[in-house]
Design a protein around this motif. Structure first.
Motif, short mmCIF file in Angstrom:
data_model
loop_
_atom_site.label_atom_id
_atom_site.label_comp_id
_atom_site.label_asym_id
_atom_site.label_seq_id
_atom_site.Cartn_x
_atom_site.Cartn_y
_atom_site.Cartn_z
N TYR A 101 24.33 23.50 -10.68
CA TYR A 101 23.83 23.08 -9.51
C TYR A 101 23.53 21.67 -9.36
CZ TYR A 101 19.81 21.70 -6.42
OH TYR A 101 18.96 21.13 -5.56
N VAL A 102 23.93 21.13 -8.35
CA VAL A 102 24.01 19.58 -8.08
C VAL A 102 23.20 19.47 -6.71
CG1 VAL A 102 25.08 17.62 -8.01
CG2 VAL A 102 26.02 19.33 -9.58
N HIS A 103 22.67 18.38 -6.28
CA HIS A 103 22.60 18.25 -4.88
C HIS A 103 23.19 16.84 -4.26
CE1 HIS A 103 19.30 14.78 -5.05
NE2 HIS A 103 18.87 15.54 -6.15
N TYR A 104 23.80 17.15 -3.46
CA TYR A 104 24.58 15.91 -2.85
C TYR A 104 23.98 15.21 -1.78
CZ TYR A 104 26.13 18.86 1.13
OH TYR A 104 26.11 19.77 2.02
N ASP A 105 22.82 15.44 -1.54
CA ASP A 105 22.04 14.71 -0.55
C ASP A 105 21.10 13.35 -1.31
OD1 ASP A 105 20.15 16.67 -1.42
OD2 ASP A 105 18.57 16.01 0.00
N GLY A 106 20.75 12.48 -0.57
CA GLY A 106 19.87 11.59 -1.15
C GLY A 106 18.74 11.14 -0.38
N GLN A 107 17.65 10.30 -0.95
CA GLN A 107 16.50 9.84 -0.13
C GLN A 107 16.85 9.00 1.00
OE1 GLN A 107 12.71 9.86 -0.86
NE2 GLN A 107 13.21 11.80 -2.04
N PRO A 108 15.84 9.05 1.75
CA PRO A 108 15.96 7.86 2.95
C PRO A 108 16.09 6.49 2.19
CG PRO A 108 14.35 9.73 3.54
CD PRO A 108 14.97 9.83 2.18
N VAL A 109 16.59 5.46 3.13
CA VAL A 109 16.44 4.24 2.58
C VAL A 109 15.79 3.29 3.51
CG1 VAL A 109 18.81 4.44 1.26
CG2 VAL A 109 18.64 3.65 3.70
N ASP A 158 21.83 12.31 -6.52
CA ASP A 158 22.38 13.15 -7.78
C ASP A 158 23.92 13.31 -7.48
OD1 ASP A 158 22.17 14.92 -9.78
OD2 ASP A 158 21.91 16.69 -8.35
N LYS A 159 24.59 12.26 -7.18
CA LYS A 159 26.32 12.32 -6.99
C LYS A 159 26.89 12.37 -8.12
CE LYS A 159 26.76 11.59 -2.00
NZ LYS A 159 27.23 10.49 -1.04
N ALA A 160 26.24 11.53 -9.39
CA ALA A 160 27.07 11.36 -10.62
C ALA A 160 27.44 12.54 -11.19
CB ALA A 160 26.14 10.66 -11.55
N PRO A 161 26.56 13.64 -11.34
CA PRO A 161 27.20 14.95 -11.71
C PRO A 161 28.30 15.87 -11.08
CG PRO A 161 24.74 15.10 -11.55
CD PRO A 161 25.26 13.69 -10.86
N ILE A 162 28.38 15.35 -9.95
CA ILE A 162 29.71 15.93 -8.88
C ILE A 162 30.93 15.50 -9.74
CG2 ILE A 162 30.86 15.98 -6.98
CD1 ILE A 162 27.92 15.88 -5.48
N PHE A 185 29.91 26.51 -9.00
CA PHE A 185 29.53 25.39 -8.29
C PHE A 185 28.51 25.46 -7.19
CE2 PHE A 185 33.73 24.85 -10.67
CZ PHE A 185 33.03 24.06 -11.82
N PHE A 186 27.22 25.00 -7.14
CA PHE A 186 26.23 25.43 -6.28
C PHE A 186 25.62 23.75 -5.99
CE2 PHE A 186 22.61 26.76 -4.32
CZ PHE A 186 22.80 27.83 -3.71
N PHE A 187 26.40 23.31 -4.96
CA PHE A 187 26.18 22.05 -4.71
C PHE A 187 24.96 22.10 -3.20
CE2 PHE A 187 30.35 19.95 -6.54
CZ PHE A 187 29.68 20.65 -8.09
N LEU A 216 22.65 26.04 -14.91
CA LEU A 216 22.42 24.56 -15.01
C LEU A 216 22.33 23.63 -14.33
CD1 LEU A 216 25.20 24.66 -17.87
CD2 LEU A 216 22.87 24.96 -18.32
N PHE A 217 20.93 22.86 -13.89
CA PHE A 217 20.59 22.03 -13.10
C PHE A 217 21.15 20.31 -13.34
CE2 PHE A 217 18.85 24.29 -9.64
CZ PHE A 217 18.64 25.34 -10.32
N CYS A 218 22.13 20.01 -12.74
CA CYS A 218 22.61 18.64 -13.24
C CYS A 218 21.89 17.80 -12.34
CB CYS A 218 24.11 18.58 -13.13
SG CYS A 218 25.08 20.08 -13.93
#
Lengths: 502, 502
Positions: A101-109, A158-162, A185-187, A216-218
């Motif tokens: 598992y990875v998430h490809y979204d990020g926090q607002p800036v 959390d883009k580094a794990p990708i 792969f579950f992103f 496995l949560f990356c």
């Protein structure tokens, strides 16, 4: 018999592990420059969860990268939500299925706080706050130092794990390494927005996820001591915004000051009533549901190196909240004033009694606490302080009826989760991770941060382990988020090892 | 003899007053459309005090308007500061000199809170918050209603008096009315920035100001009961900003929440400690220096109509600060949280422990209180709450040394002032104002707001009276500042009456 078989397996592991680790190191040396370029490309795409045009751009890019590596892909979609990038890498005569598992979204800036544009990745000789200097991205491997950092939103979270997963696949394929687990792969695309539809996505795609034996949560950072770690649980998360009311419009602070109620004063009094002088929450029942640690978890906790003094020095803190150690504090639910706003401060400050004051409150939960119940407890406290609670800005009748009014806007959120350390496949992960990370690998019962892990541990009822790779000072969620290059290399080695785990 | 002479004077006053009042009304009818256009032109000029190019544009425009009316003018200048527009209208065989003080600068704006651009004046059928509709500026007098309003920064505070003075001069000149007082116009350009150089300007131009027998301060709003008033004193003003510190950079609220000190929590606790539950300041000594009212002031105070219930309804307030009436509250020094900021709230809220939290605190003073001493008392209170006080953001050494740190940035400011009501020239002003305003004219010992009146009453030692004309709901200092047309007409009549006072 049992002794011999275990011994034999350990020998095979050990040999394979050394080979894989060496091959991975060589792969990084040969491809390091390109890996950084690929990472830069991925980080250049704005990725706030519900900015759907951009989030889809990210998803499509990742899909095409997976397909280049012979992964069967599928974009799991629900209308109006960020899609899940699903990939399946089937293996002949596989004995199990492991999901990443990875998430490809990020926090607002808030771009005004960033040194550079958060979506124009920059390269530094070391951390900016340690006077790192901006550099060009490297063009040969010998220009790369493990202390270098890439700055961009989602560099660490959390883009580094990708990138590490894609690189591990390249390494496996170019060396024709035999894999014995099916890989999934579950992103996810909305973790930072609270993973609102994750449960629905899992329900709708039950056939795809039910064969998975281990998640496995990356995500997340390594230990603050800079030592690598595996994490077996997370805190849950929820929150609320509270707005207090003064006059129905901002008033001149001379003509009305000392008579008009001051919303910032009322809000401060309410916030002050929530904690004692040591930083413990004194809202009735706030700690009542906390589930105690098992003996194994207590032992793991005792083996974590103390980091409090280092952290205090690094973060410029003399007096942390509470009297317990940092690790003990993470095992209690938290209440944090994430934001305050009323009128203006600084150059824009005006001589007014503002009409409203607002606090954004973040709450972290530990195993046992229900997110809705914790918010109910805070609301009960607000009522006990003499406030009338509303859900919308009060109308005139409501204003005239109640001496003190608080608008409470509840966030969603989810509970905490923890996976037991003594499940066999979990023991396999621990052993293989130690091959890469060494014996100083920390086994952390729970992380301070949050992931929707309960959906996997409590609803799908599968073990779930978190594999953090980002440096602990990656500024995730804040301005100047970054990824240390040494940690990126560690992530590639760890993914390579776990994908090839026998 | 004394009785007869007083009687005779009253007769002369009365006749003249009626004539003047009538001529002024006719002048308004004939010129109302143009007066509004002239006001619009004046309001179109941005006028934040230290925006010097724009502030000079205002000053030059006002100079040229005065010169058109045969006023001798002079721009009193100090390098790098907003100039004072000085005008002198000498009268043959004048028996005294009366000065009209106005300030042509305005408060800074946060345009995002305004319905329209603050420097593009708009015209409404009534107050926006009472659902007034936007209209074109009138092209004939019968289109004008006294309830109409002009919206722009400084419409009420404090450009309206400039237009009323120019119009009164027009009326006097077109009707060839004999004036018996020399008139001085003294228009300041930095009142909203704290009148920092006003004292120096007065010192440097002592020859110009020493002949003045009475200062009339054209500023502030009429009474909240909508009745006209004369005001004999003001509160002083000062303030400070307080910043509290958490970690040296924003941290992830999951990984560090419950351990890292939360600056918004610390700030809230500090603010909460400053007032009791009824809104009284509980900082040691805060009320000690308050000078009691004279018997005459007490009597005037008792004659002010109670407005508390109306105000509460109008402002949507159930529970004002304190237990005394509104007018009694103004006679105590105030402490108001004008602004709060830490991290973000609303859509920009992020899951962080912010690095800092800041409160802008406004303080109003009453006669007897010294601005520096009041700030010292607040600082002593901050120390008593366990904070170490700094003047700049703390360095690492300071951070590591003190459990709680507060940066205090003190504002300037000035003390309160009050003029005695029984001075003969003051009695003349009261009588002539009653001719225009009627017997319900309120005599207010002190206003809640602030003006640098002490420079005139205590340093130049001359009587000073405030003549407010703006509607009490003019939103001065806030967004959507406005001027009610009926109040503009009242101002023209009052200026005409006082300029022609025998």
């Amino acid at each position: 018999m049992r002794f011999i078989s275990t011994f034999f397996i350990l020998i095979v592991f050990s040999t394979t592990a050394q080979d894989i680790n060496k091959l991975t190191e060589e792969h990084i040396q040969e491809n390091g420059v390109q890996i950084l370029q690929d990472f830069k490309t991925l980080l250049s795409m704005p990725n706030v969860a519900f900015d759907l045009p951009n989030i889809n751009k990210n998803a499509n890019h990742i899909i095409s990268e997976l397909e280049k590596r012979e992964v069967e892909t599928k974009l799991l979609r629900m209308v109006g939500t960020p899609p899940i990038v699903y990939g399946y890498y089937p293996v002949e005569s596989a004995t199990r299925t492991i999901a990443f598992y990875v998430h490809y979204d990020g926090q607002p800036v808030d771009k005004t706080n960033w040194t550079n544009d958060p979506w124009e990745p920059t390269y530094y000789s070391k951390a900016i706050f340690e006077s790192g200097e901006r550099m060009e991205f490297p063009t040969s491997f010998d220009q790369i130092n493990e202390e270098h950092r890439i700055y961009a939103r989602s560099a660490g979270d959390d883009k580094a794990p990708i990138i590490t997963i894609l690189t591990a696949l390249d390494m496996i394929q170019s060396n024709e390494i035999k894999v014995t687990s099916n890989l999934v792969f579950f992103f996810e695309g909305q973790e930072e927005a609270g993973s609102r539809q994750l449960q629905q996505y899992l329900n709708d795609n039950r056939a795809l996820v039910d064969e998975i034996d281990l998640w496995l949560f990356c995500d997340g950072p390594i230990h603050q001591s800079r030592r690598p770690q595996l994490v077996f649980g997370v805190r849950g998360v929820t929150g609320m915004e509270i707005t207090t009311y003064g006059p129905n419009r901002p008033l001149h602070s001379g003509h009305y000051g000392n008579w008009a109620p001051v919303p910032g004063q009322l809000l401060s009094e309410l916030i002050a009533s929530m904690k004692d002088e040591e930083g413990n929450v004194i809202i009735d029942g706030f700690y009542d549901d906390v589930e105690p640690l098992s003996d194994l978890e207590k032992e793991a906790l005792a083996n974590i190196p103390p980091i409090d003094e280092d952290l205090k020095r690094e973060l410029g803190i003399n007096n942390p909240e509470g009297t317990e150690s940092y690790n003990e504090r993470l095992l209690r639910p938290s209440l944090t004033i994430k934001g305050l706003s009323s009128g203006n401060t600084g150059k824009l400050a005006r001589n007014v009694v503002p009409a409203t004051a607002t606090a954004a409150i973040g709450m972290r939960l530990v195993k046992g606490c229900d997110p809705e119940k914790q918010k109910d407890l805070v609301e009960a406290h607000i009522l006990k302080q003499g406030f009338h609670i509303v859900r919308e800005d009060p109308d005139q009748e409501t204003r005239m009826k109640y001496p003190k009014i608080a608008k409470v806007t509840r966030s969603g959120g989810y509970p905490a989760a923890r996976t037991s350390m003594d499940i066999p496949i979990v023991q396999d992960v621990i052993a293989r991770s130690k091959d890469v990370a060494g014996d100083d690998l920390i086994l952390m019962p729970t992380l301070g941060g949050s992931l929707p892990l309960y959906l996997f541990t409590d609803e799908l009822k599968k073990p779930a382990i978190i594999l953090p790779i980002a440096n602990h000072d990656n500024n995730q969620h804040a301005a100047d988020e970054n990824m240390r290059i040494g940690n990126l290399w560690y992530g590639i080695k760890l993914m390579s090892a776990l994908m090839t785990m026998n």
